[in-house]
Structure formats: C-alpha cells, structure tokens
Scaffold this motif. Structure first.
Motif, PDB file in Angstrom:
ATOM      1  N   ARG A 120       6.581   7.859 -38.022  1.00  0.00           N
ATOM      2  CA  ARG A 120       6.527   8.389 -39.119  1.00  0.00           C
ATOM      3  C   ARG A 120       7.034   7.137 -40.273  1.00  0.00           C
ATOM      4  N   GLY A 121       7.557   6.371 -40.158  1.00  0.00           N
ATOM      5  CA  GLY A 121       8.234   5.224 -41.022  1.00  0.00           C
ATOM      6  C   GLY A 121       7.146   4.332 -41.202  1.00  0.00           C
ATOM      7  N   PHE A 122       5.932   4.027 -40.338  1.00  0.00           N
ATOM      8  CA  PHE A 122       5.198   3.106 -40.747  1.00  0.00           C
ATOM      9  C   PHE A 122       4.040   3.592 -41.780  1.00  0.00           C
ATOM     10  N   GLU A 162       0.323  -0.591 -41.787  1.00  0.00           N
ATOM     11  CA  GLU A 162       0.872  -1.171 -40.836  1.00  0.00           C
ATOM     12  C   GLU A 162       0.554  -0.549 -39.524  1.00  0.00           C
ATOM     13  N   ASP A 184       8.684   0.262 -31.441  1.00  0.00           N
ATOM     14  CA  ASP A 184       9.596  -0.784 -31.566  1.00  0.00           C
ATOM     15  C   ASP A 184      11.034  -0.167 -32.129  1.00  0.00           C
ATOM     16  N   LYS A 185      11.318   0.877 -31.401  1.00  0.00           N
ATOM     17  CA  LYS A 185      12.659   1.749 -31.773  1.00  0.00           C
ATOM     18  C   LYS A 185      12.626   2.457 -33.289  1.00  0.00           C
ATOM     19  N   LYS A 186      11.639   2.344 -34.067  1.00  0.00           N
ATOM     20  CA  LYS A 186      11.592   3.069 -35.362  1.00  0.00           C
ATOM     21  C   LYS A 186      10.645   4.047 -35.257  1.00  0.00           C
ATOM     22  N   PRO A 187      11.026   5.330 -36.000  1.00  0.00           N
ATOM     23  CA  PRO A 187      10.236   6.542 -35.884  1.00  0.00           C
ATOM     24  C   PRO A 187       8.548   6.098 -36.380  1.00  0.00           C
ATOM     25  N   LEU A 213       8.206   6.849 -31.270  1.00  0.00           N
ATOM     26  CA  LEU A 213       8.974   5.587 -31.605  1.00  0.00           C
ATOM     27  C   LEU A 213       8.011   4.303 -31.449  1.00  0.00           C
TER      28      LEU A 213
END
Length: 279
Positions: free
Chosen positions: A66-68, A72, A61-64, A59
């Motif tokens: 893989r989502g970036f 980014e 900043d608490k976001k997976p 993660l």
C-alpha cells in the motif's frame, strides 16, 4: 521478495482466506492450486492490491504494498487476470503498447516500440498486430494480454542484454493463464514464465493442470476452503493423499525415469464423487 503474511479476507461472515501466508522470491515460479472456491483468485488479488486483506500484510521488498504509488507498482508487478473486458476495439498493437504507458508520457519512444515488437514476437502474435482484439479467438486474446504485461515490465536493458539477470526484481501474477490455450501454447506460455524466472523475475500462477505444476513450478501452495493445506516442492505437496483431501479425487502418482517429474493420473471410481460444498 513479494510476500503475503497471515492474510485473512472475508465478506460479511463468509471467510474466503483464513491466515494464509505465501512468498515468491526472484527466480521462482510459485503455483497456487485448489478446488473451485478454494480462495486462489482472492489471494492473487491481495497480491495485486486489487483487494485489501481484512487482516495481514502484503509486502514488496519488505515494504507494505500500500506504500507504493500506482506508477511504482506498475513498473514492478503486472497482472494477467482471468477476464480482460475491453470497452473499445483496440488493435493488438495498440493494446500491447498500453503496457508501456507507465514508462512514457505523450508518445512512445523507439525503445517502447522495440519492447512491444519483442513482446509480440515472443508470444507468437506478431502476425496479428493489426487485428482488432475482439475478432481473435479466446486463446489468441490470452496471448495478447500476456504480451501486454511483458511489455509493461520489460526495459531496454533486457533487450540489449538478452538473457542477462535483471537489476531489480519484478513480478508476474498470472490468474489461470493457460485458460483457452491449446496444448502447444500452454507449454509455450509457461516456458516464457520459466525463462523470466531465470532472469530474476518472480512468478505466481494459478494453475488447474497439476501435471503442468509438476513440470514447471518450483513451489506450490495447495489451498482448501480458504486455508493452506500444504506448501513446498510440487512432488512433496501433490501427493495422492493431499490431492484427495483438496479435490475429493483419487489419483495415482506415476514415476517414470524419462519424465522430469511424477505424472498424476486420475483413477476411475465406481461411485460418483459429490461436488464440494461452496465456501
């Protein structure tokens, strides 16, 4: 915060990481140590997104992670790998400028040129800017790649407000960064890393010299055969007992008032220690 939660990674039936968790916060330098084959580089590659964990999450900043998007992520974290092969004979300046590619299209702006000049100067290689990278020594090449990742993450505000905290946390992932460096430049590189943490960067560094860990790391993760053996402040993790468990090596921990931290000294043994079995 950059965080790995319960990471397991295996290739076929070989388990390289087994339920390992680690977090680095802005302002921290976290070292990862362990014997060869302990899983250090594998863990770093899951943080960089080079490898996808078999189980668990990474993660940012608490976001997976893989989502970036790739762009980014390139602006938030940079990786200094163990090996950096080059297909062409780029000059030092050209290679460091490549670190700025996530920040401009077409041609570099004056601020990109200023950041590259700063990175070259800060890593002590400005005099080498016109040299072809393959003609340099291994240690010089290592400093070139360090300058490249500094240029990748820095922005103009950091030049204009020298020493001021950064607005958005960024992260450096360093895989054996002191390899090939002499004594002076080992400390110089880690001083650069420490300086960045004071500005709000987070740093994860794989290090082999446990005395460098004692001197520079805020926290340390000790791995053994893909598992976390201990985590915490270096003086509490790197004890004679834990070092023997991880490295099969007897040491003494020497405390001297004039040193910033304890000194680890190898104790000569009367019988050879067998090499640990590979994972």
């Amino acid at each position: 915060m950059l965080e790995a939660q319960h990471i397991t990674y295996h290739i076929n039936r070989k388990i390289l990481l087994d339920d390992v968790s680690l977090a680095v916060r802005p302002g921290e330098l976290v070292a990862v140590v362990g014997a060869n084959g302990a899983g250090k580089s594998t863990l770093l590659k899951t943080f960089s997104r080079e490898l996808t964990p078999t189980q668990g999450l990474v993660l940012l900043d608490k976001k997976p992670i893989r989502g970036f998007s790739a762009l980014e992520l390139a602006r938030r974290r940079a990786v200094l790998a163990q090996q950096n092969p080059l297909a062409f004979e780029f000059s030092v300046y050209e290679l460091v400028m490549m670190g700025r590619y996530p920040h401009f299209e077409g041609h570099p702006r004056p601020e990109d040129q200023a950041i590259v000049a700063y990175a070259l100067e800060r890593t002590g290689i400005a005099r080498l800017s016109g040299r072809a990278v393959p003609t340099l020594s291994g240690g010089e090449q290592q400093r070139v790649h360090l300058a490249k990742i500094l240029a990748q993450l820095m922005d103009a505000d950091e030049l204009n407000q020298s020493g001021a905290p950064i607005r958005q946390p960024k992260y450096l992932l360093l895989d054996e960064p002191t390899t090939g460096l002499d004594f002076y430049y080992q400390h110089s590189l880690l001083e650069v890393a420490s300086e960045l943490t004071r500005r709000g960067y987070g740093v994860i560094a794989i290090l082999h010299d446990l005395n460098l860990v004692m001197q520079y790391a805020d926290k340390v993760l000790l791995l053994k055969e893909g598992k976390a053996l201990a985590f915490g402040k270096p003086a509490s993790v790197l004890t004679a007992d834990s070092i023997f468990k991880a490295f099969h090596l007897s040491v003494q921990i020497i405390h001297q008032p004039e040193l910033d931290g304890p000194l680890i000294v190898h104790t000569r043994q009367t019988s050879p220690v067998p090499f640990p079995s590979p994972i």
